[in-house]
Design an enzyme around this catalytic site. Structure first.
Site, PDB file in Angstrom:
ATOM      1  N   ASP A   1     -29.227-123.996  -3.078  1.00 15.62           N
ATOM      2  CA  ASP A   1     -29.268-125.422  -2.740  1.00 15.62           C
ATOM      3  C   ASP A   1     -30.165-126.214  -3.709  1.00 15.62           C
ATOM      4  OD1 ASP A   1     -29.084-127.842  -1.471  1.00 15.62           O
ATOM      5  OD2 ASP A   1     -29.464-127.055   0.542  1.00 15.62           O
TER       6      ASP A   1
ATOM      7  N   SER B   1     -36.681-131.485   2.619  1.00 11.80           N
ATOM      8  CA  SER B   1     -35.685-130.867   1.765  1.00 11.80           C
ATOM      9  C   SER B   1     -35.949-131.210   0.321  1.00 11.80           C
ATOM     10  CB  SER B   1     -34.290-131.315   2.153  1.00 11.80           C
ATOM     11  OG  SER B   1     -33.799-130.474   3.138  1.00 11.80           O
TER      12      SER B   1
ATOM     13  N   HIS C   1     -27.939-130.540  -1.501  1.00 17.04           N
ATOM     14  CA  HIS C   1     -27.515-131.437  -0.420  1.00 17.04           C
ATOM     15  C   HIS C   1     -28.218-132.793  -0.499  1.00 17.04           C
ATOM     16  CE1 HIS C   1     -30.968-129.888   2.137  1.00 17.04           C
ATOM     17  NE2 HIS C   1     -30.941-131.127   2.582  1.00 17.04           N
TER      18      HIS C   1
HETATM   19  N1  ARG Z   1     -29.963-128.359   7.443  1.00 16.67           N
HETATM   20  C1  ARG Z   1     -30.437-128.844   6.185  1.00 16.67           C
HETATM   21  C2  ARG Z   1     -31.106-130.242   6.348  1.00 16.67           C
HETATM   22  O1  ARG Z   1     -31.284-130.690   7.433  1.00 16.67           O
HETATM   23  C3  ARG Z   1     -29.359-128.852   5.142  1.00 16.67           C
HETATM   24  C4  ARG Z   1     -28.215-129.784   5.379  1.00 16.67           C
HETATM   25  C5  ARG Z   1     -27.137-129.804   4.348  1.00 16.67           C
HETATM   26  N2  ARG Z   1     -26.243-128.688   4.418  1.00 16.67           N
HETATM   27  C6  ARG Z   1     -25.103-128.663   5.150  1.00 16.67           C
HETATM   28  N3  ARG Z   1     -24.387-127.566   5.155  1.00 16.67           N
HETATM   29  N4  ARG Z   1     -24.706-129.675   5.884  1.00 16.67           N
HETATM   30  O2  ARG Z   1     -30.997-131.140   5.563  1.00 16.67           O
HETATM   31  N1  ASP Z   2     -32.675-129.777   5.645  1.00 16.58           N
HETATM   32  C1  ASP Z   2     -33.748-130.679   5.995  1.00 16.58           C
HETATM   33  C2  ASP Z   2     -33.860-131.860   5.040  1.00 16.58           C
HETATM   34  O1  ASP Z   2     -32.884-132.330   4.499  1.00 16.58           O
HETATM   35  C3  ASP Z   2     -35.042-129.951   6.103  1.00 16.58           C
HETATM   36  C4  ASP Z   2     -35.325-129.528   7.501  1.00 16.58           C
HETATM   37  O2  ASP Z   2     -34.980-130.276   8.439  1.00 16.58           O
HETATM   38  O3  ASP Z   2     -35.922-128.482   7.674  1.00 16.58           O
HETATM   39  O4  ASP Z   2     -34.902-132.442   4.862  1.00 16.58           O
END
Ligand code: ARG
Ligand code: ASP
Length: 749
Positions: free
Chosen positions: A252, A684, A113
């Site tokens: 990921d 991330s 991502h």
């Molecule tokens: N929640 C994670 C972060 O804040 C991954 C986001 C990307 N994945 C998604 N399905 N949108 O970055």
């Molecule tokens: N998914 C988040 C990021 O892109 C990580 C988090 O917020 O825990 O940095």
């Protein structure tokens, strides 16, 4: 680039704090007279082993505790200016994520991502790397990425004394600020002397609201090439359905390579560049994790607010989050529906959708977590006890602190809310944001750059989505902003209403009004049409500018931009200046008051270390989650009918034949695991390391119940989610057939 960031929030400094991360060693006499406070405080806000985002330079103080949990290295191995160490393998990736170097030839790994925008940019309907994955078979096939850079921290330093040199107790805030700014500029220039400003930069940022200052010397590489990515059905398995959730089964990760000139120095993209030879690269542990194992995350958390007052938490959890969630729900419904209808639209809006949906879901978890943990109630109780203590201490500046801060929050709230609504409603309309950006690009950089901006915009623009979103967001925007009429531009919408049968009060809740306005706007604005926009930009820049300024989209958006610029942001800045000043005193005061608590500076996109152990958690009554997921769970979720869970046939075949190869463990392949590391957005892609500093996996998310950790770290539910490096290797090997990349790695089995 000489980039001296000035993030001064501070106020006068009368006393300096004890060194960070140590408990205040002396109690004030007044605190001794109230021993019960401390018992209570221990109960209210206990100092928790796993909580904290530590500055690498000061990690020495945490080493004994880390060793107790299973860390086997020294502070010098984490951060050193004298020898290559773990920090030399960590990068800030594209400014918003973390990445790490995993080979002697500059191979870099981060999340799927995090590389998503780049993977998308190289994708077309014919070569859909998002859908099918991408694997460069030779160095020549590695794909350059315009605008992508990675940054290494070369060293950091506590520069509090230098920054505050010449500051006295007697001087006014303005004078003080002037001195600090001048000092920061001077220190920055001195640090960078003799270095190429194109690739080295200095950042000097305050910690603890300006009680301390740290300098970061950074080195940036700008030739970063895409090397590999799994299909999204693996890299984004579970999609937004599983996002922020455990149990998780997402692969990921994506791979890039850092290129340097032939002297191994950073350089702009060139065919002659060669793979960068890093000072250090991470070894990989294929030994895996089990419950209770020590883990450490080394990366760039973006922003946390651990020390804010209950009023601020109340605003976030009960006012701001719910309203922003609602606006984004409206947008997502439109995007999801339209994307499902058309393959090209699905690609165009994939990155936008993921971005909108990500915070949308996080805010839901955050508000709920804060409610469940009674964070607001606990903070209120803490503030009440603090007030009693402050009054007993007789120190005027402490006594008046909370009441004044609460007053300021009351004043701030409507402005904050308006500002957020402008961002989440008005500026969320793509056409309006584009009109505004195009105008300022023309003014600042001329037509050539404006054409680039327009090309970027139209590549991923689908008018029917935007038009419907405009109608929905504007209706909702006016509904919630009605009571805050003075924060709306007086002439909003009027420039258009003379030409349309709209007249009258724009605050009307009449949905029809907005649909008529949409029909007019999207029917007449040249900026809604690629060809018309390009024709317009083919003119000389003065007449292009003239036309844009007469365009309905620009006429509609500019009063909002203007109002925000002159009537909202300045007031927010002004209130925040005073608030931050008081927060500085607040930090000093609570360190004295609550001297059993361990303090660490809020995250601010600087490099941090956090550590914990692999552990499950209970998300609800009578439910217990295990900390490790496996490929069995992927097969359980697999469903060709559901986009988010439709894995590649090749993975089904490998599973059916149970051809797991050297990545098999206990008859299966581990996929993800959770642990108690305190992480945030920006972490991330961060390496998750074992006690020997070897790579166990990549951090990519947090569990939903624990997204509150930016405000309060609740050990019972706050967990970071990582993809197990063995699953990454399995996918590279079996799906990507990228054995030549695996051969580059140092794998410890
Ligand atoms: N929640 C994670 C972060 O804040 C991954 C986001 C990307 N994945 C998604 N399905 N949108 O970055
Ligand atoms: N998914 C988040 C990021 O892109 C990580 C988090 O917020 O825990 O940095």
């Amino acid at each position: 680039m000489l980039q001296i960031q000035l993030k001064v929030r501070g106020a006068e400094s009368r006393r300096f704090l004890p060194p960070i991360h140590t408990k205040a060693s002396t109690r004030t006499s007044s605190s001794r007279t109230f021993p019960t406070f401390f018992l209570l405080l221990l109960f209210l806000l206990p100092a928790r082993a796993d909580e904290g985002m530590w500055l690498p330079m000061l990690i020495r103080q945490k080493i004994p505790q880390m060793q107790e949990l299973g860390f086997r290295l020294t502070a010098e191995d984490i951060y050193s200016v004298n020898q290559a160490c773990l920090k030399d393998a960590i990068v800030h990736f594209g400014g918003g994520c973390t990445g790490e170097v995993i080979s002697a030839e500059g191979l870099l790994i981060t999340n799927h991502h995090c590389g998503y925008g780049q993977i998308q940019a190289h994708s077309t309907v014919e070569h859909d790397y998002l859908k099918d994955g991408f694997w460069a078979r030779t160095r020549k096939e590695e794909l350059p990425n315009k605008g992508l850079s990675v940054t290494f921290l070369r060293r950091m330093e506590d520069v509090t004394q230098q920054v505050l040199e010449g500051v006295t107790d007697q001087m006014s805030e303005v004078e003080r600020q002037g001195i600090i700014e001048a000092n920061i500029k001077k220190i920055g220039e001195e640090t960078l002397r003799g270095m190429d400003p194109g690739f080295y930069s200095v950042r000097i940022t305050p910690a603890y609201y300006g009680n301390q200052y740290f300098l970061y010397l950074n080195q940036t590489f700008r030739d970063i090439r895409l090397v590999g990515a799994p299909p999204s059905s693996i890299g984004k398995f579970g999609g937004d359905t599983d996002n922020w959730m455990w149990p998780r089964h997402t692969g990921d990760f994506s791979l890039f390579r850092i290129y340097a000139n032939t002297d191994n120095e950073p350089a702009e993209y060139s065919q002659d560049n060669v793979p960068y030879r890093p000072l250090h690269h991470l070894s990989i542990s294929a030994k895996g994790v089990k419950p209770g194992d020590f883990t450490m995350v080394y990366g760039y958390p973006g922003r946390t607010q651990q020390y804010v007052l209950s009023s601020a938490v109340d605003y976030i959890a009960n006012h701001s989050n719910p309203q922003k969630i609602h606006l984004r729900t409206l947008r997502l419904e439109v995007m999801n529906r339209e994307q499902a209808k058309d393959q090209a639209v699905r690609i165009q809006y994939s990155n936008k959708n993921a971005g909108v949906s990500n915070s949308w879901k996080k805010w839901q978890g955050e508000s709920r977590g804060i409610l469940n943990a009674n964070t607001i109630g606990k903070k209120q109780e803490f503030e009440r006890l603090f007030q009693v203590w402050a009054e007993a201490s007789g120190r005027q500046e402490y006594i008046t602190l909370i009441p004044r801060m609460k007053e300021l929050y009351k004043e701030l709230e409507p402005y904050m809310f308006a500002s957020e609504m402008y961002a989440e409603a008005v500026m969320a309309v793509e056409l309006l944001r584009f009109a505004n950006t195009l105008e300022s690009t023309l003014v600042r950089s001329g037509t050539a750059r404006a054409v680039e901006v327009a090309e970027d915009f139209f590549k991923d623009y689908y008018l029917p989505i935007d038009k419907e979103i405009f109608e929905l967001l504007f209706a909702e925007f006016y509904r919630v902003m009605e009571p805050l009429g003075h924060l709306l531009p007086a002439d909003a919408i009027h420039p258009l209403s003379s030409d349309t049968p709209l007249g009258g009060n724009p605050l009307s809740r009449d949905g029809l009004r907005f649909s008529r306005l949409a029909a007019y706007l999207y029917g007449t604005s040249a900026l809604a049409d690629r060809q018309k926009t390009m024709d317009l930009l083919a003119k000389d820049s003065a007449s292009a500018l003239d036309h844009i300024r007469q365009d309905p989209a620009f006429l509609l958006v500019s009063p909002f931009v203007e109002k925000n610029h002159t009537g909202i942001q300045p007031r927010i800045a002004e209130i925040n200046r005073e608030l931050n000043l008081l927060y500085r005193t607040w930090m000093q005061a609570i360190m004295e008051f609550d001297n059993n608590r361990i303090f660490y500076p809020d995250a601010n996109s600087t490099l941090r270390v956090t550590y914990g152990t692999v552990q499950g958690y209970s998300p609800a009554d009578a439910v217990m989650y295990l900390p490790v997921s496996t490929i069995e769970g992927i097969m359980q979720k697999d469903n060709p009918e559901i986009f988010d869970y439709n894995i590649p046939q090749s993975l089904r075949d490998i599973y059916a034949a149970r051809e797991f190869g050297r990545w098999e463990t206990d008859g299966t392949v581990p996929v993800c695991f959770i642990a108690t590391n305190h992480t945030s957005g920006g972490n991330s892609g961060s390496p998750v390391l074992n006690g020997d500093g070897h790579l166990l996996g990549l951090n990519f998310d947090r569990v939903w119940e624990g997204t509150m950790s930016d405000i309060e770290f609740n050990l019972s539910v706050c967990r970071n989610i990582s993809v197990d490096i063995r699953y990454v290797l399995f996918i590279m090997d079996k799906i990507g057939n990228a054995k030549y990349l695996i051969d580059e790695l140092d794998i410890i089995e």
